[in-house]
Design a protein around this motif. Structure first.
Motif, PDB file in Angstrom:
ATOM      1  N   LYS A 102       0.860  -1.176   0.000  1.00 26.16           N
ATOM      2  CA  LYS A 102       0.000   0.000   0.000  1.00 26.16           C
ATOM      3  C   LYS A 102       0.893   1.221   0.000  1.00 26.16           C
ATOM      4  CE  LYS A 102      -2.812   0.018   3.411  1.00 26.16           C
ATOM      5  NZ  LYS A 102      -3.702   0.199   4.559  1.00 26.16           N
ATOM      6  N   PHE A 129       1.130   5.338   0.168  1.00 19.94           N
ATOM      7  CA  PHE A 129       0.353   6.491   0.623  1.00 19.94           C
ATOM      8  C   PHE A 129       0.712   7.729  -0.184  1.00 19.94           C
ATOM      9  CE2 PHE A 129       0.736   3.642   4.269  1.00 19.94           C
ATOM     10  CZ  PHE A 129      -0.581   3.474   4.607  1.00 19.94           C
ATOM     11  N   GLU A 137      -2.956   4.650  -2.095  1.00 21.02           N
ATOM     12  CA  GLU A 137      -3.892   5.095  -1.074  1.00 21.02           C
ATOM     13  C   GLU A 137      -3.970   6.619  -1.144  1.00 21.02           C
ATOM     14  OE1 GLU A 137      -6.382   4.160   2.222  1.00 21.02           O
ATOM     15  OE2 GLU A 137      -5.266   2.769   0.956  1.00 21.02           O
TER      16      GLU A 137
END
Length: 111
Positions: free
Chosen positions: A7, A9, A44
Motif C-alpha cells: 500500500k 500512501f 492510497e
C-alpha cells in the motif's frame, strides 16, 4: 522471496498489506521464506499513520499557541494557566520532533 501486496500512501510512505502467494523456494507447508517481494501496489489517497499523528499534533500546538497569544493580548491574569499552556506547547513540540525523527529513521532504514 514470497510475494506480498503493498500500500503506497500519498505522502510517499508505504506499508505491506496481505500475503499474495508463496515462492518456489519454501517447501514447508504454511511457511514463507522471509524475503518479501512486491506482488501488486495499491495507491492510497490518505497519508500514513505517522503523518496523521504529526498533523494532529501540529493542529493542537497551533490551537494552544493561539490561545496563549490571546491570553497575553487580553492581559490575562491566569498566570498558572498560561504557564501550563506553555508547557503543553513544549511537550507537543518534542512529540512532533520525535515523530518526524521516527519517520526519517523508517525511510532511512529502507534506503
Amino acid at each position: 522471496m514470497c510475494f506480498y501486496n503493498q500500500k503506497k500512501f500519498s505522502c510517499g510512505d508505504w506499508s505491506w498489506t496481505n500475503f499474495a502467494h508463496r515462492c518456489n523456494y519454501e517447501y514447508r507447508t504454511g511457511e514463507t521464506c522471509g524475503m518479501r517481494l512486491v506482488n501488486e501496489t495499491f495507491n492510497e489517497k490518505g497519508k500514513c499513520r505517522l503523518c496523521d499523528k504529526i498533523e494532529t499534533k501540529k493542529r493542537r500546538r497551533d490551537a494552544e499557541l493561539d490561545r496563549l497569544t490571546r491570553w497575553k493580548r487580553e492581559g490575562g491574569t491566569l498566570v498558572a494557566s498560561m504557564e501550563r499552556c506553555e508547557n503543553l506547547i513544549m511537550e507537543l513540540e518534542t512529540e512532533i520532533i520525535q515523530l518526524k525523527r521516527e519517520k526519517q529513521d523508517k525511510q532511512r532504514a529502507l534506503s
